[in-house]
Design an enzyme around this catalytic site. Sequence first.
Site, mmCIF file in Angstrom:
data_model
loop_
_atom_site.group_PDB
_atom_site.id
_atom_site.type_symbol
_atom_site.label_atom_id
_atom_site.label_comp_id
_atom_site.label_asym_id
_atom_site.label_seq_id
_atom_site.Cartn_x
_atom_site.Cartn_y
_atom_site.Cartn_z
ATOM 1 N N LYS A 53 -34.744 -0.259 9.110
ATOM 2 C CA LYS A 53 -33.978 0.354 8.021
ATOM 3 C C LYS A 53 -33.705 1.827 8.347
ATOM 4 O O LYS A 53 -32.631 2.354 8.075
ATOM 5 C CB LYS A 53 -34.745 0.214 6.694
ATOM 6 C CG LYS A 53 -34.762 -1.227 6.183
ATOM 7 C CD LYS A 53 -35.785 -1.457 5.065
ATOM 8 C CE LYS A 53 -35.839 -2.948 4.697
ATOM 9 N NZ LYS A 53 -36.880 -3.266 3.716
ATOM 10 N N GLN A 97 -41.774 -0.994 0.322
ATOM 11 C CA GLN A 97 -41.822 -2.213 1.131
ATOM 12 C C GLN A 97 -42.932 -3.138 0.636
ATOM 13 O O GLN A 97 -44.064 -2.713 0.404
ATOM 14 C CB GLN A 97 -42.043 -1.827 2.612
ATOM 15 C CG GLN A 97 -41.926 -2.983 3.588
ATOM 16 C CD GLN A 97 -40.520 -3.573 3.693
ATOM 17 O OE1 GLN A 97 -39.526 -2.875 3.521
ATOM 18 N NE2 GLN A 97 -40.436 -4.853 3.970
ATOM 19 N N ASP A 120 -33.261 -1.974 -3.989
ATOM 20 C CA ASP A 120 -33.763 -3.321 -3.696
ATOM 21 C C ASP A 120 -33.335 -4.312 -4.780
ATOM 22 O O ASP A 120 -33.396 -5.528 -4.557
ATOM 23 C CB ASP A 120 -35.302 -3.314 -3.664
ATOM 24 C CG ASP A 120 -35.877 -3.350 -2.260
ATOM 25 O OD1 ASP A 120 -35.200 -3.872 -1.363
ATOM 26 O OD2 ASP A 120 -37.008 -2.861 -2.090
HETATM 27 N N1 GUN Z 1 -40.413 -7.343 1.918
HETATM 28 C C1 GUN Z 1 -39.679 -8.376 2.401
HETATM 29 N N2 GUN Z 1 -38.377 -8.223 2.076
HETATM 30 C C2 GUN Z 1 -38.290 -7.072 1.365
HETATM 31 C C3 GUN Z 1 -37.198 -6.381 0.785
HETATM 32 O O1 GUN Z 1 -36.043 -6.812 0.813
HETATM 33 N N3 GUN Z 1 -37.523 -5.227 0.152
HETATM 34 C C4 GUN Z 1 -38.792 -4.748 0.091
HETATM 35 N N4 GUN Z 1 -38.997 -3.620 -0.574
HETATM 36 N N5 GUN Z 1 -39.816 -5.373 0.620
HETATM 37 C C5 GUN Z 1 -39.566 -6.525 1.275
#
Ligand code: GUN
Length: 293
Positions: A53, A97, A120
Site C-alpha cells: 500500500k 490493518q 476501508d
Molecule cells: N486485512 C485484510 N484485508 C484488509 C483490508 O482490506 N483492510 C484492512 N485494514 N485490513 C485487512
Amino acid sequence: MTTILNGKELAKKLRVKVKAEVEALTSNGERPPHLAAILVGEDGASKTYVNSKERDCEFVGFNSTVHRLPADTSEQDLLDLIQSINTNDDIDGLIVQLPLPKHMDSEKITEAINPEIDVDGFHTISVGKLTKGEDTFISATPFGIIMTLEDYGIDTVGKHCVVIGRSNIVGRPMSILMSRNGYPGNATVTICHSRTQNLKGFTLQADIVIAALGIPDFLKADMVKEGAVVIDVGITRVDADNPKGYILKGDVDYEAVKDKASAITPVPGGVGPMTRYGLLFNTLKSYKMKRGK
Ligand code: GUN
C-alpha cells in the site's frame, strides 16, 4: 475461450490514471492526498500488504504515513493514535490493518475511525450507507471486484450470482453490491457459507461465482457451470519449497476451473491488485470530497 480477468494489468492502468489526476489536482501547489496506515504486530501477510500500500501511494504521488506498532501496544494507545489522526486535517484516509492482536477489540477499533476518512469502508456508517445505496467508501476488495466486472463488461443483469463467504469485509458487501439497482449489479444473489447445505447445488446454478471463504482450491471444476464467471478472492499462504517459503493460493482450483469458466480471475494477479487500487480510489475520493470536488 476463457477470458482471464487480469487485475494486475487493470490496476496498473487505473493507477496511472490516479497518478495523472493527482498531478492535475496538485499543480496549483496544493498538497497531495495522504493515506495513513496503522500496523500492529508482526503478522507476515499484514506487513506485506502494508508495504504494498505504501509503494502504491508513492507511485501515484500520495503522501503516506505508516505507524508500525509493537504487538503488545495497548488498546488505549491505539485508540489515542486513531483519535490524533481523525483530527488531523492533512490526512484523507486511515486504515488499521487487520487482523489485530488478540487483546484488541477489532470492532471497537474500527468504530473509532472517523467515517469521513474510513477508506476501508469498515465503519458501521460506511456499511449502512452501502446497504442503503448511498454514496460512501466501498471497501477495497468488493470495489476492486466491481471495477473488474465493469471494465471487462461482464453482464450481471438478471444473472444468478453465488457469493461463498459472509465476511463483513468481502462476502456481505459483495452480495449487496451485486443485488443493487445499477451496473454492475441487478443480479439475483445467493450468499452461501460454512453452514450451507449442498453448496454444490447452488454453485452449479451460478452464472457468476464469487469465492471468498479462504480455503485454498475449494471450488472444483465439478462445482462450476460451463461458461460461468469465476471471481477468486482467496489469497492463502501455503508452505512451499521456495525462497519465500510459501506460495499464494486462491479459493478456486484454477487450472481445472479455467477451462469451464467464460472468465476467471487468477491468483495472484486478479482480485489482489484491484483491492489495492480500491484503497487509492477511496483516498482520492476522500481528498476530493474535503475540497468539494
Ligand atoms: N486485512 C485484510 N484485508 C484488509 C483490508 O482490506 N483492510 C484492512 N485494514 N485490513 C485487512
